[in-house]
Design an enzyme around this catalytic site. Structure first.
Site, PDB file in Angstrom:
ATOM      1  N   GLU A   5     -62.255 -37.018 -40.200  1.00  0.00           N
ATOM      2  CA  GLU A   5     -62.492 -37.103 -41.643  1.00  0.00           C
ATOM      3  C   GLU A   5     -62.103 -35.797 -42.346  1.00  0.00           C
ATOM      4  O   GLU A   5     -61.787 -35.797 -43.537  1.00  0.00           O
ATOM      5  CB  GLU A   5     -63.969 -37.426 -41.896  1.00  0.00           C
ATOM      6  CG  GLU A   5     -64.193 -38.283 -43.125  1.00  0.00           C
ATOM      7  CD  GLU A   5     -65.585 -38.893 -43.188  1.00  0.00           C
ATOM      8  OE1 GLU A   5     -65.780 -39.963 -42.577  1.00  0.00           O
ATOM      9  OE2 GLU A   5     -66.467 -38.322 -43.833  1.00  0.00           O
TER      10      GLU A   5
ATOM     11  N   HIS B 121     -60.597 -44.348 -14.676  1.00  0.00           N
ATOM     12  CA  HIS B 121     -60.287 -45.689 -14.177  1.00  0.00           C
ATOM     13  C   HIS B 121     -59.949 -46.648 -15.323  1.00  0.00           C
ATOM     14  O   HIS B 121     -59.966 -47.848 -15.152  1.00  0.00           O
ATOM     15  CB  HIS B 121     -61.450 -46.204 -13.327  1.00  0.00           C
ATOM     16  CG  HIS B 121     -61.707 -45.320 -12.148  1.00  0.00           C
ATOM     17  ND1 HIS B 121     -61.239 -45.599 -10.883  1.00  0.00           N
ATOM     18  CD2 HIS B 121     -62.344 -44.121 -12.049  1.00  0.00           C
ATOM     19  CE1 HIS B 121     -61.592 -44.621 -10.065  1.00  0.00           C
ATOM     20  NE2 HIS B 121     -62.262 -43.714 -10.749  1.00  0.00           N
TER      21      HIS B 121
ATOM     22  N   LYS C  90     -64.006 -49.286 -49.575  1.00  0.00           N
ATOM     23  CA  LYS C  90     -65.183 -49.596 -50.397  1.00  0.00           C
ATOM     24  C   LYS C  90     -64.749 -50.313 -51.668  1.00  0.00           C
ATOM     25  O   LYS C  90     -65.356 -51.300 -52.074  1.00  0.00           O
ATOM     26  CB  LYS C  90     -65.914 -48.305 -50.791  1.00  0.00           C
ATOM     27  CG  LYS C  90     -66.612 -47.606 -49.658  1.00  0.00           C
ATOM     28  CD  LYS C  90     -67.437 -46.452 -50.195  1.00  0.00           C
ATOM     29  CE  LYS C  90     -67.913 -45.538 -49.107  1.00  0.00           C
ATOM     30  NZ  LYS C  90     -68.460 -44.285 -49.593  1.00  0.00           N
TER      31      LYS C  90
END
Ligand code: PA5
Length: 429
Positions: free
Chosen positions: A282, A303, A417
């Site tokens: 961010e 793995h 948003k």
């Protein structure tokens, strides 16, 4: 804690290291003189020195009062309002603490960090049978995810305990005046902690945002601040370890190593990596720039992601966090039949095998042309987590300035948003 960059040296030159270290020294200075971008959000730099003993004791006392009467504290928040606390609590907790009953040590669960209906349903079902309280954390006081969870969980709490008792079971952590949460807290008289104006969400672990949930979980917040204080001192002078880290990742980024993987060999640090990813993602991912932060937990992920790291596209570098000392000791015993052919390991501790895996992986990844930055801490405890948190925050500010972005805003978060609010027909959108 220490940093070692010997494993990136074959990818750069001494001249380049010097050049980027000079840049880092310059940008670190900018943070302190407040002459860089986003300079109204630099309050986190002095937090370890400005938070008083009285403030810390107040947090501890509030936590203590609640600890004796609840089994569960639900911490409601998202992004910077939850990841730091979650990271520290996971790092310090017994791996199986959720299944253990420890006196005066409530379990800390999180809500409002997603919009999953099933998550919330299952949490509500669990809470029906438990004694609990709520901590709602939102700097803006308007973020949809925690606001939705709080509306639902607050109603449940009020129905279970009655309005008056419920009020004593709610802690609000928010802005000093702005936002719907502050209004709600004022009207209901919730115990409230303030998030300073000049501290952004992802830099707020050393405020009540991180410290209160950590205290509720039973950990020593004064030790965390002590560690952070030490790191603040260490990184305020030129030529420090935060500059070394910031310079190193920028050297590699400029050579097209655009993906950084934070590696741990202890699953307790998995959520520290989640916090770190938000901090760097961010802060730096803007204007078409930024190192992409990812994480793995080894040897588990050797793995799964091991193949790609060893052999895939060469745009990856690793930052490995090593922990020198474990908390406990287990030795592999000799077995007479040796049907599993493991007697060659007899007498060795599990950690010795883990450390051998770490060394073997470092050698393999070096051969595979993966640059590696090594960070080590003596052990996982409050003090070293405090150091690590401040170290990564400081390096993030320095690194963001080297990249020439504003590390302290997050304009990109608004895009989803806006669309979501339009879809949901929020007034004004
Ligand atoms: O780092 C940040 O600023 C963000 O991740 C915020 O913490 C997150 O969006 C939550 O915001 P708020 O605390 O206002 O609810």
């Amino acid at each position: 804690m220490q940093i070692n960059i010997s494993n990136i040296k074959s990818f750069t030159s001494e001249t380049e290291i010097k050049e980027f270290k000079q840049k880092a020294i310059k940008t670190n200075k900018l943070l302190h003189t407040k002459d860089g971008k986003g300079n109204d959000f630099l309050g986190w730099i002095n937090l370890p020195n400005t938070i008083t003993d009285n403030e810390l004791s107040d947090i501890e006392n509030t936590a203590k009062e609640l600890q004796s009467k609840i089994d569960i504290m639900v911490v409601i928040g998202i992004g910077g309002s939850y990841l730091g606390a979650k990271a520290v609590i996971e790092a310090l907790s017994d791996n199986f603490s959720m299944l253990k009953n420890e006196k005066n040590k409530p379990k800390v669960l999180f809500a409002g960090q997603n919009l999953s209906e099933d998550y919330l349903y299952e949490l509500r079902e669990l809470l029906k049978e438990r004694s609990y309280a709520l901590t709602i954390i939102s700097k803006s006081g308007t973020t949809t995810e925690p606001a939705v969870a709080f509306r639902i969980l607050r109603k449940d709490l009020e129905e279970k305990y009655g309005k008056e008792d419920a009020k004593k079971r709610i802690i609000a952590i928010t802005d000093k005046e702005k936002g719907a949460l502050k209004q709600l807290a004022n009207e209901n008289g919730y115990k409230t902690y303030i998030i300073p104006d000049d501290v952004g969400g992802r830099f707020s672990v050393l405020t009540p945002v991180g410290l209160f949930p950590i205290a509720i979980a039973g950990y020593d917040i004064k030790k965390i601040v002590e560690g952070a204080k030490n790191m603040a001192k260490e990184t305020s002078n030129p030529n420090n370890i935060a500059e070394t880290y910031a310079a190193s990742r920028n050297i590699l980024y400029n050579k097209n190593y655009t993906n950084e993987i934070l590696v741990n060999y202890n699953p307790k640090l998995t959520f520290l990596a989640e916090w770190w990813k938000q901090l760097y993602g961010e802060s730096e991912g803007k204007e078409g720039k930024g190192v992409f932060p990812a994480s793995v937990s080894f040897t588990t992920d050797l793995h799964s992601m091991g193949q790609y790291i060893q052999d895939g596209k060469r745009n990856i570098f690793e930052t490995v966090i090593s922990v020198e000392k474990t908390k406990y000791k287990i030795v592999l015993e000799k077995n007479k039949a040796n049907l599993d052919n493991l007697n060659y390991l007899a007498g060795k501790r599990i950690e010795e095998i883990n450390k051998s895996a770490e060394l073997g992986t470092t050698m393999a990844h070096k051969d595979g042309k993966v640059p590696i930055i090594n960070i080590s801490i003596p052990e996982i405890n409050e003090y070293y987590l405090g150091e690590l948190i401040y170290f990564f925050e400081k390096a993030c500010g320095i690194s963001g300035y080297i990249l020439d972005v504003n590390p302290f805003d997050q304009p990109g978060v608004e895009a989803y948003k806006k669309n979501m609010f339009q879809i949901l027909k929020k007034p004004g959108y």
